[in-house]
Motif scaffolding. Sequence first.
Motif, PDB file in Angstrom:
ATOM      1  N   SER A  12     -23.726  -0.759  -0.146  1.00 34.35           N
ATOM      2  CA  SER A  12     -23.434   0.539   0.448  1.00 34.35           C
ATOM      3  C   SER A  12     -24.713   1.148   1.003  1.00 34.35           C
ATOM      4  O   SER A  12     -25.807   0.807   0.569  1.00 34.35           O
ATOM      5  CB  SER A  12     -22.853   1.476  -0.613  1.00 34.35           C
ATOM      6  OG  SER A  12     -22.731   2.792  -0.114  1.00 34.35           O
ATOM      7  N   LEU A  46     -16.267   2.436 -10.246  1.00 37.91           N
ATOM      8  CA  LEU A  46     -17.342   1.507 -10.591  1.00 37.91           C
ATOM      9  C   LEU A  46     -17.643   1.713 -12.072  1.00 37.91           C
ATOM     10  O   LEU A  46     -17.763   2.848 -12.519  1.00 37.91           O
ATOM     11  CB  LEU A  46     -18.600   1.803  -9.778  1.00 37.91           C
ATOM     12  CG  LEU A  46     -18.470   1.834  -8.258  1.00 37.91           C
ATOM     13  CD1 LEU A  46     -19.768   2.331  -7.630  1.00 37.91           C
ATOM     14  CD2 LEU A  46     -18.095   0.467  -7.729  1.00 37.91           C
ATOM     15  N   ILE A  50     -23.440  -2.705  -4.560  1.00 38.25           N
ATOM     16  CA  ILE A  50     -22.118  -2.543  -3.938  1.00 38.25           C
ATOM     17  C   ILE A  50     -22.193  -2.636  -2.412  1.00 38.25           C
ATOM     18  O   ILE A  50     -21.199  -2.391  -1.732  1.00 38.25           O
ATOM     19  CB  ILE A  50     -21.430  -1.238  -4.384  1.00 38.25           C
ATOM     20  CG1 ILE A  50     -22.208  -0.004  -3.923  1.00 38.25           C
ATOM     21  CG2 ILE A  50     -21.214  -1.239  -5.886  1.00 38.25           C
ATOM     22  CD1 ILE A  50     -21.489   1.307  -4.166  1.00 38.25           C
ATOM     23  N   LEU A  87     -26.540   6.115  -1.815  1.00 43.65           N
ATOM     24  CA  LEU A  87     -25.577   6.946  -2.532  1.00 43.65           C
ATOM     25  C   LEU A  87     -26.199   8.265  -2.941  1.00 43.65           C
ATOM     26  O   LEU A  87     -27.390   8.337  -3.259  1.00 43.65           O
ATOM     27  CB  LEU A  87     -25.082   6.220  -3.786  1.00 43.65           C
ATOM     28  CG  LEU A  87     -24.301   4.940  -3.566  1.00 43.65           C
ATOM     29  CD1 LEU A  87     -24.048   4.240  -4.889  1.00 43.65           C
ATOM     30  CD2 LEU A  87     -22.991   5.229  -2.856  1.00 43.65           C
ATOM     31  N   VAL A 126     -11.015   7.158  -3.869  1.00 44.61           N
ATOM     32  CA  VAL A 126     -12.179   7.009  -4.747  1.00 44.61           C
ATOM     33  C   VAL A 126     -12.143   5.626  -5.388  1.00 44.61           C
ATOM     34  O   VAL A 126     -11.144   5.236  -5.997  1.00 44.61           O
ATOM     35  CB  VAL A 126     -12.194   8.102  -5.842  1.00 44.61           C
ATOM     36  CG1 VAL A 126     -13.391   7.926  -6.768  1.00 44.61           C
ATOM     37  CG2 VAL A 126     -12.181   9.487  -5.214  1.00 44.61           C
ATOM     38  N   GLN A 127     -13.228   4.892  -5.236  1.00 43.17           N
ATOM     39  CA  GLN A 127     -13.346   3.566  -5.851  1.00 43.17           C
ATOM     40  C   GLN A 127     -14.047   3.708  -7.196  1.00 43.17           C
ATOM     41  O   GLN A 127     -15.094   4.360  -7.303  1.00 43.17           O
ATOM     42  CB  GLN A 127     -14.138   2.627  -4.948  1.00 43.17           C
ATOM     43  CG  GLN A 127     -14.258   1.226  -5.517  1.00 43.17           C
ATOM     44  CD  GLN A 127     -15.060   0.302  -4.613  1.00 43.17           C
ATOM     45  OE1 GLN A 127     -15.324   0.586  -3.458  1.00 43.17           O
ATOM     46  NE2 GLN A 127     -15.469  -0.825  -5.177  1.00 43.17           N
ATOM     47  N   HIS A 148      -5.578   2.170  -9.931  1.00 46.99           N
ATOM     48  CA  HIS A 148      -7.016   1.936  -9.730  1.00 46.99           C
ATOM     49  C   HIS A 148      -7.439   0.722 -10.549  1.00 46.99           C
ATOM     50  O   HIS A 148      -6.840   0.427 -11.583  1.00 46.99           O
ATOM     51  CB  HIS A 148      -7.841   3.171 -10.144  1.00 46.99           C
ATOM     52  CG  HIS A 148      -7.819   4.251  -9.130  1.00 46.99           C
ATOM     53  ND1 HIS A 148      -6.748   5.105  -8.976  1.00 46.99           N
ATOM     54  CD2 HIS A 148      -8.714   4.630  -8.214  1.00 46.99           C
ATOM     55  CE1 HIS A 148      -6.998   5.955  -8.003  1.00 46.99           C
ATOM     56  NE2 HIS A 148      -8.203   5.696  -7.518  1.00 46.99           N
ATOM     57  N   LEU A 157     -18.534   6.560 -10.827  1.00 51.57           N
ATOM     58  CA  LEU A 157     -19.331   5.626 -11.615  1.00 51.57           C
ATOM     59  C   LEU A 157     -19.253   5.999 -13.084  1.00 51.57           C
ATOM     60  O   LEU A 157     -19.538   7.143 -13.458  1.00 51.57           O
ATOM     61  CB  LEU A 157     -20.791   5.649 -11.147  1.00 51.57           C
ATOM     62  CG  LEU A 157     -21.793   4.858 -11.996  1.00 51.57           C
ATOM     63  CD1 LEU A 157     -21.467   3.364 -11.993  1.00 51.57           C
ATOM     64  CD2 LEU A 157     -23.215   5.120 -11.504  1.00 51.57           C
ATOM     65  N   TYR A 200     -17.088   7.231  -4.727  1.00 53.70           N
ATOM     66  CA  TYR A 200     -17.096   6.389  -5.910  1.00 53.70           C
ATOM     67  C   TYR A 200     -17.130   7.251  -7.166  1.00 53.70           C
ATOM     68  O   TYR A 200     -17.752   8.308  -7.186  1.00 53.70           O
ATOM     69  CB  TYR A 200     -18.339   5.492  -5.921  1.00 53.70           C
ATOM     70  CG  TYR A 200     -18.499   4.659  -4.682  1.00 53.70           C
ATOM     71  CD1 TYR A 200     -17.888   3.419  -4.568  1.00 53.70           C
ATOM     72  CD2 TYR A 200     -19.259   5.131  -3.612  1.00 53.70           C
ATOM     73  CE1 TYR A 200     -18.032   2.656  -3.416  1.00 53.70           C
ATOM     74  CE2 TYR A 200     -19.406   4.373  -2.452  1.00 53.70           C
ATOM     75  CZ  TYR A 200     -18.784   3.146  -2.363  1.00 53.70           C
ATOM     76  OH  TYR A 200     -18.922   2.399  -1.222  1.00 53.70           O
ATOM     77  N   ALA A 230     -17.197   6.907   2.133  1.00 54.87           N
ATOM     78  CA  ALA A 230     -16.751   6.223   0.921  1.00 54.87           C
ATOM     79  C   ALA A 230     -17.161   7.050  -0.296  1.00 54.87           C
ATOM     80  O   ALA A 230     -18.267   7.591  -0.347  1.00 54.87           O
ATOM     81  CB  ALA A 230     -17.354   4.826   0.843  1.00 54.87           C
ATOM     82  N   ARG A 270     -21.005   9.538  -3.258  1.00 54.70           N
ATOM     83  CA  ARG A 270     -20.555   9.219  -1.891  1.00 54.70           C
ATOM     84  C   ARG A 270     -21.654   8.437  -1.189  1.00 54.70           C
ATOM     85  O   ARG A 270     -22.823   8.526  -1.571  1.00 54.70           O
ATOM     86  CB  ARG A 270     -20.232  10.479  -1.115  1.00 54.70           C
ATOM     87  CG  ARG A 270     -21.401  11.440  -1.061  1.00 54.70           C
ATOM     88  CD  ARG A 270     -21.217  12.520  -0.061  1.00 54.70           C
ATOM     89  NE  ARG A 270     -22.067  12.145   1.063  1.00 54.70           N
ATOM     90  CZ  ARG A 270     -22.194  12.816   2.164  1.00 54.70           C
ATOM     91  NH1 ARG A 270     -21.520  13.910   2.355  1.00 54.70           N
ATOM     92  NH2 ARG A 270     -22.994  12.415   3.123  1.00 54.70           N
ATOM     93  N   ASN A 271     -21.255   7.703  -0.149  1.00 55.65           N
ATOM     94  CA  ASN A 271     -22.273   7.014   0.632  1.00 55.65           C
ATOM     95  C   ASN A 271     -22.915   8.011   1.599  1.00 55.65           C
ATOM     96  O   ASN A 271     -22.495   9.169   1.685  1.00 55.65           O
ATOM     97  CB  ASN A 271     -21.700   5.782   1.348  1.00 55.65           C
ATOM     98  CG  ASN A 271     -20.671   6.124   2.399  1.00 55.65           C
ATOM     99  OD1 ASN A 271     -20.308   7.275   2.625  1.00 55.65           O
ATOM    100  ND2 ASN A 271     -20.157   5.095   3.057  1.00 55.65           N
TER     101      ASN A 271
END
Length: 170
Positions: A92, A130, A90, A95, A127-128, A169, A73, A71, A69, A63-64
């Motif tokens: 951001s 990466l 990214i 993290l 959730v993005q 996604h 990974l 993520y 946000a 998370r940031n």
Amino acid sequence: MTIFHGNPHDTTRIPQEQACYALLDSLGIPYDRIDHDPAFTMEACAEIDSVFGTKMCKNLFLRNSNGSAFYLLLMPGDKPFKTKELSAQIMSTRLSFADENHMREYLDLTPGSVTVMGLANDRENRVQLLSDRDVYEEEYFCCHPCINTSSIRLHTADVMDRFLPAVNHT
């Protein structure tokens, strides 16, 4: 450890694991499976790696700094995670590892079981994803099927080109 091919059709498995196999089957994505003792670390995955003949993917739920946000990974298990470098890539804020409550809420997973397969549970796309290029370029992709007492090996192309679009996604 023994390699099994496809769905174990075992109702004693947790619902998340059963749903993972059912989704892969519905998409026509072949996979091999190994059942094993809980694997909480990459070191514990070394025996799995030797049976599958490929490296398990490290999956980090991040998370940031302000928690706005999240993520997932994917990176090689033997590659060090450098927070500062990834944050810059990214664009951001710093993290850090996301907490267990968000892991359960967004991915329906428990600590030690984080996996790309959990994105099937992220229906609101909170959730993005990466992915380290080294993971993307490997022929095979190994991960947990939403529980850390089993591992699966799939073709990376099937994960990237079939599974991810199916769960909305990229």
